[in-house]
Design a protein around this motif. Structure first.
Motif, PDB file in Angstrom:
ATOM      1  N   VAL A   1      13.484  49.059  20.638  1.00 54.63           N
ATOM      2  CA  VAL A   1      13.637  48.897  22.091  1.00 54.63           C
ATOM      3  C   VAL A   1      14.932  49.486  22.623  1.00 54.63           C
ATOM      4  N   GLY A   2      15.772  50.054  21.766  1.00 53.94           N
ATOM      5  CA  GLY A   2      16.999  50.666  22.264  1.00 53.94           C
ATOM      6  C   GLY A   2      18.107  50.650  21.236  1.00 53.94           C
ATOM      7  N   MET A   3      19.137  51.445  21.525  1.00 52.54           N
ATOM      8  CA  MET A   3      20.262  51.564  20.609  1.00 52.54           C
ATOM      9  C   MET A   3      21.224  50.398  20.773  1.00 52.54           C
ATOM     10  N   LEU A   4      21.833  49.995  19.665  1.00 56.13           N
ATOM     11  CA  LEU A   4      22.850  48.948  19.659  1.00 56.13           C
ATOM     12  C   LEU A   4      24.179  49.531  19.197  1.00 56.13           C
ATOM     13  N   ASN A   5      25.225  48.778  19.466  1.00 61.95           N
ATOM     14  CA  ASN A   5      26.566  49.147  19.028  1.00 61.95           C
ATOM     15  C   ASN A   5      27.251  47.956  18.380  1.00 61.95           C
ATOM     16  N   ASP A   6      28.364  48.234  17.688  1.00 61.25           N
ATOM     17  CA  ASP A   6      29.247  47.188  17.156  1.00 61.25           C
ATOM     18  C   ASP A   6      28.554  46.335  16.097  1.00 61.25           C
ATOM     19  N   VAL A   7      27.719  46.960  15.258  1.00 64.05           N
ATOM     20  CA  VAL A   7      26.923  46.219  14.283  1.00 64.05           C
ATOM     21  C   VAL A   7      27.535  46.323  12.891  1.00 64.05           C
ATOM     22  N   ALA A   8      27.615  45.197  12.212  1.00 65.52           N
ATOM     23  CA  ALA A   8      27.894  45.158  10.774  1.00 65.52           C
ATOM     24  C   ALA A   8      27.210  43.926  10.213  1.00 65.52           C
ATOM     25  N   TYR A   9      26.792  44.006   8.963  1.00 63.48           N
ATOM     26  CA  TYR A   9      26.177  42.825   8.352  1.00 63.48           C
ATOM     27  C   TYR A   9      27.038  42.327   7.193  1.00 63.48           C
ATOM     28  N   GLN A  10      27.019  41.006   7.039  1.00 62.82           N
ATOM     29  CA  GLN A  10      27.808  40.333   6.012  1.00 62.82           C
ATOM     30  C   GLN A  10      26.878  39.559   5.086  1.00 62.82           C
ATOM     31  N   SER A  11      27.201  39.589   3.803  1.00 62.51           N
ATOM     32  CA  SER A  11      26.408  38.820   2.844  1.00 62.51           C
ATOM     33  C   SER A  11      27.164  38.786   1.526  1.00 62.51           C
ATOM     34  N   ASN A  12      26.542  38.204   0.504  1.00 55.76           N
ATOM     35  CA  ASN A  12      27.012  38.403  -0.854  1.00 55.76           C
ATOM     36  C   ASN A  12      25.907  39.085  -1.640  1.00 55.76           C
ATOM     37  N   THR A  13      26.271  39.708  -2.734  1.00 57.19           N
ATOM     38  CA  THR A  13      25.340  40.579  -3.444  1.00 57.19           C
ATOM     39  C   THR A  13      24.055  39.867  -3.837  1.00 57.19           C
ATOM     40  N   GLN A  14      24.167  38.687  -4.402  1.00 61.39           N
ATOM     41  CA  GLN A  14      22.966  37.984  -4.866  1.00 61.39           C
ATOM     42  C   GLN A  14      22.104  37.533  -3.690  1.00 61.39           C
ATOM     43  N   GLU A  15      22.726  36.993  -2.656  1.00 58.17           N
ATOM     44  CA  GLU A  15      21.973  36.555  -1.482  1.00 58.17           C
ATOM     45  C   GLU A  15      21.273  37.736  -0.815  1.00 58.17           C
ATOM     46  N   PHE A  16      21.982  38.847  -0.710  1.00 61.73           N
ATOM     47  CA  PHE A  16      21.423  40.024  -0.046  1.00 61.73           C
ATOM     48  C   PHE A  16      20.207  40.555  -0.788  1.00 61.73           C
ATOM     49  N   TRP A  17      20.337  40.796  -2.080  1.00 60.67           N
ATOM     50  CA  TRP A  17      19.229  41.392  -2.819  1.00 60.67           C
ATOM     51  C   TRP A  17      18.059  40.426  -2.987  1.00 60.67           C
ATOM     52  N   ASN A  18      18.329  39.136  -2.919  1.00 57.32           N
ATOM     53  CA  ASN A  18      17.228  38.172  -2.952  1.00 57.32           C
ATOM     54  C   ASN A  18      16.512  38.084  -1.613  1.00 57.32           C
ATOM     55  N   SER A  19      17.108  38.661  -0.562  1.00 55.38           N
ATOM     56  CA  SER A  19      16.442  38.691   0.743  1.00 55.38           C
ATOM     57  C   SER A  19      15.569  39.925   0.912  1.00 55.38           C
ATOM     58  N   CYS A  20      15.500  40.784  -0.139  1.00 56.59           N
ATOM     59  CA  CYS A  20      14.668  41.987  -0.080  1.00 56.59           C
ATOM     60  C   CYS A  20      13.201  41.578   0.020  1.00 56.59           C
ATOM     61  N   ALA A  21      12.536  41.995   1.128  1.00 56.13           N
ATOM     62  CA  ALA A  21      11.204  41.485   1.421  1.00 56.13           C
ATOM     63  C   ALA A  21      10.122  42.554   1.462  1.00 56.13           C
ATOM     64  N   GLN A  22      10.503  43.827   1.608  1.00 55.30           N
ATOM     65  CA  GLN A  22       9.485  44.866   1.758  1.00 55.30           C
ATOM     66  C   GLN A  22      10.085  46.243   1.481  1.00 55.30           C
ATOM     67  N   LEU A  23       9.271  47.110   0.873  1.00 55.92           N
ATOM     68  CA  LEU A  23       9.706  48.462   0.530  1.00 55.92           C
ATOM     69  C   LEU A  23       8.706  49.483   1.040  1.00 55.92           C
ATOM     70  N   CYS A  24       9.210  50.581   1.583  1.00 57.67           N
ATOM     71  CA  CYS A  24       8.319  51.711   1.846  1.00 57.67           C
ATOM     72  C   CYS A  24       7.969  52.380   0.520  1.00 57.67           C
ATOM     73  N   ASP A  25       6.956  53.250   0.548  1.00 61.95           N
ATOM     74  CA  ASP A  25       6.488  53.854  -0.694  1.00 61.95           C
ATOM     75  C   ASP A  25       7.243  55.141  -1.013  1.00 61.95           C
ATOM     76  N   GLN A  26       6.804  55.814  -2.068  1.00 60.78           N
ATOM     77  CA  GLN A  26       7.494  56.984  -2.591  1.00 60.78           C
ATOM     78  C   GLN A  26       7.581  58.125  -1.586  1.00 60.78           C
ATOM     79  N   ASP A  27       6.657  58.189  -0.628  1.00 66.36           N
ATOM     80  CA  ASP A  27       6.693  59.259   0.372  1.00 66.36           C
ATOM     81  C   ASP A  27       7.954  59.213   1.227  1.00 66.36           C
TER      82      ASP A  27
END
Length: 547
Positions: A479-505
């Motif tokens: 719906v539009g461009m954003l500014n001033d974005v950064a995300y915070q996490s820890n490595t284990q929490e972040f990678w455990n939040s991985c929910a979906q992957l696009c394919d090889q294409d």
């Protein structure tokens, strides 16, 4: 002159991608010198045998020798000007030995029989002196000699053979098109590297390799003088293990993404990207500032590669896990006790991350590493579980490996080889899914493209990442461009939040051309591949908010 005798290129910004001087190794030479052939294989074999025999005669139980010729061409421009062109060559020999159960190393630029023999003798003397302090003898994983072999980066066009004027013309065209489309300032650069390396060892290997790397990049800046604001957008190129065909359009591969965005794979249209970058930098000047909170993040490969590098690549380096890097770059949260359980959930079951020295067109791909070990692929994280590390010959026994994983590297003949990161990549999804498909499933999210500023703690656990472009997702649509974005996490929490992957294409690579490690510091180049990936419920902060 050795690796530490840098030619400092002061006063040249590189789009925020690099800080300080650019490491140019060796002597400045005319560009024609970069096309001259080095020593032939027969000569290098004869010189290598002198080193091996001299080391054994002085008591070495193992020895290897690297005869290296390292070539570089770096070009820098700004708007309508060429700021600098640097051509450099470094040539010499590095000799590593084990004597009395201890490593010794010496190097020389005197590439003559006498000079090489003296360096080998010095290496053995250093090893014997070091042995007085060695608590346990070096345990070197076995490696059968491979005989006389060669390997070359499979390039179509040697970048050093392309006239310098042609490269300059392309950079100035990039600058011109960016300025026409709204950029107030623009810098553009090209980096070309050729490593001609000959390795020989007392195991019986004689390996000749010719390795090429390329990195075109730029930064455009748009200024709103009335408001006193500016915004930038860096190139969405990736450094590659390729020749000039990456830039000349002969192997064009584009990945079309939502909102008119374009990703590049194995080919790169620098003018097209700069034109779009200028328009996007202007758009960023009026983009809405993000509201902090939890978002589902859709991360483009050109962005996710840096997160992989910092939160998976570095913490799975075994020397870092063991504390060898603590003084310079820190340690790792992914300690041996976690690996030993064979159940430590580094990420969700969708997370499969491999180390790979064989992936085509990537920065870390070679035929053999700098210990003569054939390149290979192995699992680091499988179905979300930490299963292995990155180890070399004298580390393999620590994690129960019978052989090295082939990830030893030195950035110059004058540098001692040690464990360096191979290509570390997230496998693509197995279900057919495009970026548009993925976005349709997001109610409240942000689509992030390109690398930006970042920080991560000394154990590679708590982190914060920015980016180049940010697009708000509402009810499955951008719906539009954003500014001033950064995300915070820890490595284990972040990678455990991985929910979906696009394919090889959608699979593409990101790269780091000047990755630092060690004392004295060395650089290396490494790629990280992935498809666009979704992470749910990640904490996003507003970086523009004043405290």
């Amino acid at each position: 002159m050795n690796r530490r005798d840098f030619i400092n290129l002061s006063g040249l910004g590189v789009g925020g991608l690099l800080v300080g001087s650019i490491p140019v190794m060796g002597y400045a030479v005319p560009s024609q010198r970069l096309l001259e052939p080095g020593a032939d294989v027969a000569t290098k074999k004869r010189l290598a045998d002198i080193a091996l025999n001299a080391a054994k005669s002085r008591g070495a139980t193992y020895a290897d020798v690297r005869i290296g010729r390292y070539l570089q061409q770096f070009l820098f421009t700004r708007e309508t000007r060429v700021q600098n062109i640097t051509n450099a060559e470094s040539y010499g020999v590095g000799i590593r030995v084990i004597a009395n159960g201890t490593w010794g190393f010496a190097a020389t630029s005197d590439v003559t029989p006498d000079g090489i023999a003296k360096a080998a003798q010095t290496a053995v003397s250093i090893a014997k002196a070091n042995a007085r302090l060695q608590k346990e003898p070096v345990q070197l994983a076995p490696q059968a000699g491979v005989g006389e072999v060669s390997w070359k980066t499979p390039i179509k066009k040697n970048a050093f053979e392309v006239p310098t004027q042609e490269k300059v013309d392309l950079l100035l065209k990039v600058n011109s098109e960016a300025m026409k489309n709204g950029a107030s300032y623009v810098i553009s650069n090209m980096f070309f590297v050729n490593e001609q390396k000959y390795f020989a060892s007392t195991d019986g290997s004689y390996i000749d390799q010719d390795i090429h790397r390329i990195w075109p990049t730029f930064t455009v800046t748009a200024v709103d003088r009335a408001a006193g604001k500016f915004q930038t957008r860096d190139a969405l190129s990736s450094p590659m293990g390729m020749g000039y065909e990456y830039l000349d359009g002969t192997a064009s591969e584009k990945i079309l993404a939502p909102n008119g965005l374009v990703g590049y794979r194995n080919a790169y249209d620098m003018v097209e990207d700069a034109t779009l970058a200028a328009k996007q930098a202007k758009e960023k000047l009026t983009a809405k500032s993000v509201s902090a909170g939890k978002y589902d993040l859709v991360l483009d490969p050109n962005h996710l590669g840096l997160t992989i590098h910092e939160s998976v690549g570095h913490p799975t380096e075994l020397d870092r896990v063991l504390g060898y890097e603590a003084n310079y770059a820190g340690t790792s949260f992914a300690t041996l006790d976690k690996w030993k359980t064979k159940s430590f959930k580094y990420g969700s079951p969708l997370v499969n991350i491999v180390a790979d020295k064989t992936q085509p067109h990537t920065l870390g791909t070679v035929g053999y590493d700098d210990e003569g070990v054939p390149a290979k692929q192995w699992d680091l994280i499988k179905d979300g579980v930490l299963v292995n590390y990155q180890a070399i010959r004298d580390q393999a026994h620590i994690i129960g490996e019978k052989a090295s994983q082939g990830c030893c590297y030195a950035d110059n003949w004058s540098s001692v080889q040690f464990q360096r990161m191979p290509n570390v990549s997230l496998k693509a999804g197995t279900e057919k899914r495009s970026v548009t498909d993925m976005i349709k499933g997001v109610e409240k999210g942000i689509y992030i493209i390109g690398r930006g500023s970042y920080s991560i703690d000394q154990q590679r656990y708590n982190f914060q990442f920015g980016g180049q472009l940010f697009y708000e997702i509402k009810n499955g649509e951008l719906v539009g461009m954003l500014n001033d974005v950064a995300y915070q996490s820890n490595t284990q929490e972040f990678w455990n939040s991985c929910a979906q992957l696009c394919d090889q294409d959608d699979y593409r690579t990101f790269g780091s051309f000047f990755d630092g490690k060690g004392q004295p510091s060395q650089i290396s180049a490494v790629s990280h591949g992935s498809a666009t990936t979704r992470f749910n419920g990640v904490n996003v902060i507003n970086t523009g908010r004043k405290i």
